[in-house]
Design a protein around this motif. Sequence first.
Motif, PDB file in Angstrom:
ATOM      1  N   SER A  81      -5.301 -17.435  -4.179  1.00 27.49           N
ATOM      2  CA  SER A  81      -4.363 -16.706  -4.551  1.00 27.49           C
ATOM      3  C   SER A  81      -4.603 -15.518  -5.221  1.00 27.49           C
ATOM      4  O   SER A  81      -3.906 -14.575  -4.812  1.00 27.49           O
ATOM      5  CB  SER A  81      -3.137 -17.675  -5.376  1.00 27.49           C
ATOM      6  OG  SER A  81      -2.792 -18.662  -4.812  1.00 27.49           O
ATOM      7  N   ASP A  82      -5.682 -15.503  -6.047  1.00 22.04           N
ATOM      8  CA  ASP A  82      -5.784 -14.122  -6.721  1.00 22.04           C
ATOM      9  C   ASP A  82      -6.551 -13.119  -5.710  1.00 22.04           C
ATOM     10  O   ASP A  82      -6.094 -12.112  -5.852  1.00 22.04           O
ATOM     11  CB  ASP A  82      -6.819 -14.522  -7.813  1.00 22.04           C
ATOM     12  CG  ASP A  82      -6.310 -15.219  -9.104  1.00 22.04           C
ATOM     13  OD1 ASP A  82      -4.809 -15.314  -9.120  1.00 22.04           O
ATOM     14  OD2 ASP A  82      -7.216 -15.647  -9.859  1.00 22.04           O
ATOM     15  N   TYR A  83      -7.309 -13.632  -5.011  1.00 21.11           N
ATOM     16  CA  TYR A  83      -7.920 -13.073  -3.909  1.00 21.11           C
ATOM     17  C   TYR A  83      -6.832 -12.418  -3.050  1.00 21.11           C
ATOM     18  O   TYR A  83      -6.792 -11.145  -2.789  1.00 21.11           O
ATOM     19  CB  TYR A  83      -9.020 -13.704  -3.071  1.00 21.11           C
ATOM     20  CG  TYR A  83      -9.464 -12.976  -1.931  1.00 21.11           C
ATOM     21  CD1 TYR A  83     -10.772 -12.441  -2.270  1.00 21.11           C
ATOM     22  CD2 TYR A  83      -9.157 -13.027  -0.611  1.00 21.11           C
ATOM     23  CE1 TYR A  83     -11.564 -11.799  -1.337  1.00 21.11           C
ATOM     24  CE2 TYR A  83      -9.912 -12.405   0.599  1.00 21.11           C
ATOM     25  CZ  TYR A  83     -11.206 -11.700   0.171  1.00 21.11           C
ATOM     26  OH  TYR A  83     -11.826 -11.054   1.174  1.00 21.11           O
ATOM     27  N   ARG A  84      -5.779 -13.218  -2.764  1.00 21.09           N
ATOM     28  CA  ARG A  84      -4.675 -12.531  -1.803  1.00 21.09           C
ATOM     29  C   ARG A  84      -4.095 -11.513  -2.424  1.00 21.09           C
ATOM     30  O   ARG A  84      -3.706 -10.526  -1.964  1.00 21.09           O
ATOM     31  CB  ARG A  84      -3.997 -13.791  -1.326  1.00 21.09           C
ATOM     32  CG  ARG A  84      -2.883 -13.276  -0.278  1.00 21.09           C
ATOM     33  CD  ARG A  84      -2.045 -14.403   0.127  1.00 21.09           C
ATOM     34  NE  ARG A  84      -1.942 -15.329  -0.736  1.00 21.09           N
ATOM     35  CZ  ARG A  84      -1.410 -16.789   0.011  1.00 21.09           C
ATOM     36  NH1 ARG A  84      -1.529 -16.978   1.145  1.00 21.09           N
ATOM     37  NH2 ARG A  84      -1.444 -17.549  -1.195  1.00 21.09           N
ATOM     38  N   GLU A  85      -3.605 -11.741  -3.702  1.00 18.47           N
ATOM     39  CA  GLU A  85      -3.020 -10.926  -4.559  1.00 18.47           C
ATOM     40  C   GLU A  85      -3.529  -9.445  -4.719  1.00 18.47           C
ATOM     41  O   GLU A  85      -2.999  -8.613  -4.949  1.00 18.47           O
ATOM     42  CB  GLU A  85      -2.790 -11.564  -5.928  1.00 18.47           C
ATOM     43  CG  GLU A  85      -1.604 -10.700  -6.816  1.00 18.47           C
ATOM     44  CD  GLU A  85      -1.404 -11.376  -8.014  1.00 18.47           C
ATOM     45  OE1 GLU A  85      -1.637 -10.743  -8.939  1.00 18.47           O
ATOM     46  OE2 GLU A  85      -0.948 -12.705  -7.838  1.00 18.47           O
ATOM     47  N   ASN A  86      -5.069  -9.401  -4.698  1.00 18.03           N
ATOM     48  CA  ASN A  86      -5.819  -8.449  -5.016  1.00 18.03           C
ATOM     49  C   ASN A  86      -6.293  -7.847  -3.809  1.00 18.03           C
ATOM     50  O   ASN A  86      -6.713  -6.600  -3.880  1.00 18.03           O
ATOM     51  CB  ASN A  86      -6.844  -8.513  -6.000  1.00 18.03           C
ATOM     52  CG  ASN A  86      -6.413  -8.999  -7.381  1.00 18.03           C
ATOM     53  OD1 ASN A  86      -5.566  -8.276  -7.779  1.00 18.03           O
ATOM     54  ND2 ASN A  86      -6.799 -10.207  -7.813  1.00 18.03           N
ATOM     55  N   PHE A  87      -6.055  -8.254  -2.412  1.00 15.27           N
ATOM     56  CA  PHE A  87      -6.570  -7.661  -1.380  1.00 15.27           C
ATOM     57  C   PHE A  87      -5.614  -6.666  -0.979  1.00 15.27           C
ATOM     58  O   PHE A  87      -4.437  -6.690  -0.964  1.00 15.27           O
ATOM     59  CB  PHE A  87      -6.527  -8.840  -0.303  1.00 15.27           C
ATOM     60  CG  PHE A  87      -7.041  -8.414   0.852  1.00 15.27           C
ATOM     61  CD1 PHE A  87      -8.233  -8.296   1.345  1.00 15.27           C
ATOM     62  CD2 PHE A  87      -6.126  -8.004   1.852  1.00 15.27           C
ATOM     63  CE1 PHE A  87      -8.639  -7.938   2.785  1.00 15.27           C
ATOM     64  CE2 PHE A  87      -6.327  -7.629   3.123  1.00 15.27           C
ATOM     65  CZ  PHE A  87      -7.472  -7.458   3.535  1.00 15.27           C
ATOM     66  N   VAL A  88      -6.364  -5.428  -0.570  1.00 11.00           N
ATOM     67  CA  VAL A  88      -5.716  -4.150  -0.096  1.00 11.00           C
ATOM     68  C   VAL A  88      -5.757  -4.137   1.266  1.00 11.00           C
ATOM     69  O   VAL A  88      -7.004  -3.766   1.854  1.00 11.00           O
ATOM     70  CB  VAL A  88      -6.033  -3.046  -0.773  1.00 11.00           C
ATOM     71  CG1 VAL A  88      -5.336  -1.755  -0.337  1.00 11.00           C
ATOM     72  CG2 VAL A  88      -5.890  -3.097  -2.332  1.00 11.00           C
ATOM     73  N   GLY A  89      -5.036  -4.306   1.983  1.00 11.24           N
ATOM     74  CA  GLY A  89      -5.217  -4.313   3.763  1.00 11.24           C
ATOM     75  C   GLY A  89      -4.994  -2.963   4.082  1.00 11.24           C
ATOM     76  O   GLY A  89      -4.468  -1.904   3.452  1.00 11.24           O
ATOM     77  N   GLU A  90      -5.592  -2.694   5.175  1.00 15.31           N
ATOM     78  CA  GLU A  90      -5.624  -1.232   5.758  1.00 15.31           C
ATOM     79  C   GLU A  90      -5.102  -1.292   7.468  1.00 15.31           C
ATOM     80  O   GLU A  90      -4.990  -0.473   7.752  1.00 15.31           O
ATOM     81  CB  GLU A  90      -7.156  -0.992   6.047  1.00 15.31           C
ATOM     82  CG  GLU A  90      -7.795  -0.794   4.535  1.00 15.31           C
ATOM     83  CD  GLU A  90      -9.359  -0.800   4.560  1.00 15.31           C
ATOM     84  OE1 GLU A  90      -9.855  -0.876   5.758  1.00 15.31           O
ATOM     85  OE2 GLU A  90      -9.932  -0.050   3.791  1.00 15.31           O
ATOM     86  N   PHE A  91      -5.123  -2.590   7.810  1.00 19.01           N
ATOM     87  CA  PHE A  91      -4.432  -2.703   9.216  1.00 19.01           C
ATOM     88  C   PHE A  91      -2.804  -2.159   9.234  1.00 19.01           C
ATOM     89  O   PHE A  91      -2.160  -2.386   8.419  1.00 19.01           O
ATOM     90  CB  PHE A  91      -4.569  -4.129   9.680  1.00 19.01           C
ATOM     91  CG  PHE A  91      -5.838  -4.474  10.045  1.00 19.01           C
ATOM     92  CD1 PHE A  91      -7.147  -3.844   9.845  1.00 19.01           C
ATOM     93  CD2 PHE A  91      -6.165  -5.708  10.718  1.00 19.01           C
ATOM     94  CE1 PHE A  91      -8.103  -4.127   9.853  1.00 19.01           C
ATOM     95  CE2 PHE A  91      -7.264  -6.195  11.075  1.00 19.01           C
ATOM     96  CZ  PHE A  91      -8.338  -5.551  10.587  1.00 19.01           C
ATOM     97  N   LYS A  92      -2.439  -1.420  10.520  1.00 18.91           N
ATOM     98  CA  LYS A  92      -1.127  -1.174  10.639  1.00 18.91           C
ATOM     99  C   LYS A  92      -0.284  -1.815  11.691  1.00 18.91           C
ATOM    100  O   LYS A  92      -1.327  -2.031  12.688  1.00 18.91           O
ATOM    101  CB  LYS A  92      -0.987   0.600  10.717  1.00 18.91           C
ATOM    102  CG  LYS A  92      -1.704   1.188   9.660  1.00 18.91           C
ATOM    103  CD  LYS A  92      -0.851   1.430   8.250  1.00 18.91           C
ATOM    104  CE  LYS A  92      -1.320   2.180   7.353  1.00 18.91           C
ATOM    105  NZ  LYS A  92      -1.854   1.421   6.074  1.00 18.91           N
TER     106      LYS A  92
END
Length: 180
Positions: free
Chosen positions: A168-179
């Motif tokens: 959950s922490d990983y997902r919360e801090n993940f910054v995506g780049e895909f559009k």
Amino acid sequence: MKFRIIACLIVLSAGVIQAQEIKWMTMNEALKAQKKHPKKIFMDAYTTWCGPCKLLDRNTFANKDVVEYVNKHYYPVKFNAEGEGTINYKDMTFTNPNYDASRTGRNGTHQFASAMRISGYPTIVFFAEDGDLIAPIVGYRTPEQLEIFLKMFAKDDHKKLTSQSAFSDYRENFVGEFKN
């Protein structure tokens, strides 16, 4: 002259469109390729009757960011989980003895799908460089939703996530780049 320029542009754009495809292979081809050049496997387990599977093909697997990332970091495998092929995996042979070519719609489940604990369609299955199963991810995903899994497994970040709260922490801090 104008016609030739337009024709050239059409030919060139068709080449670009064709280059924007995932280079699918069979599981046997991917396992063989792993022996020469270790790389993780990204498997799309689908069925011919599955609506979300078709949406995944059309919306997610046609996305430029997904195509580039999958082709670079994985051996991409397209697997009909109700198809008739033979898969040789970990010194075992998997087939679909209940496959019936005359059936339309649902068919017998392939033994490999059962062995990989595929419980719904579509399912994206990730395998390590040695062919070991990492995880199946059930359900349709947009490019943005798939990105976290593609990158987490490619970078082995999943090995550090030992609890649901860590994920959950990983997902919360993940910054995506895909559009889209």
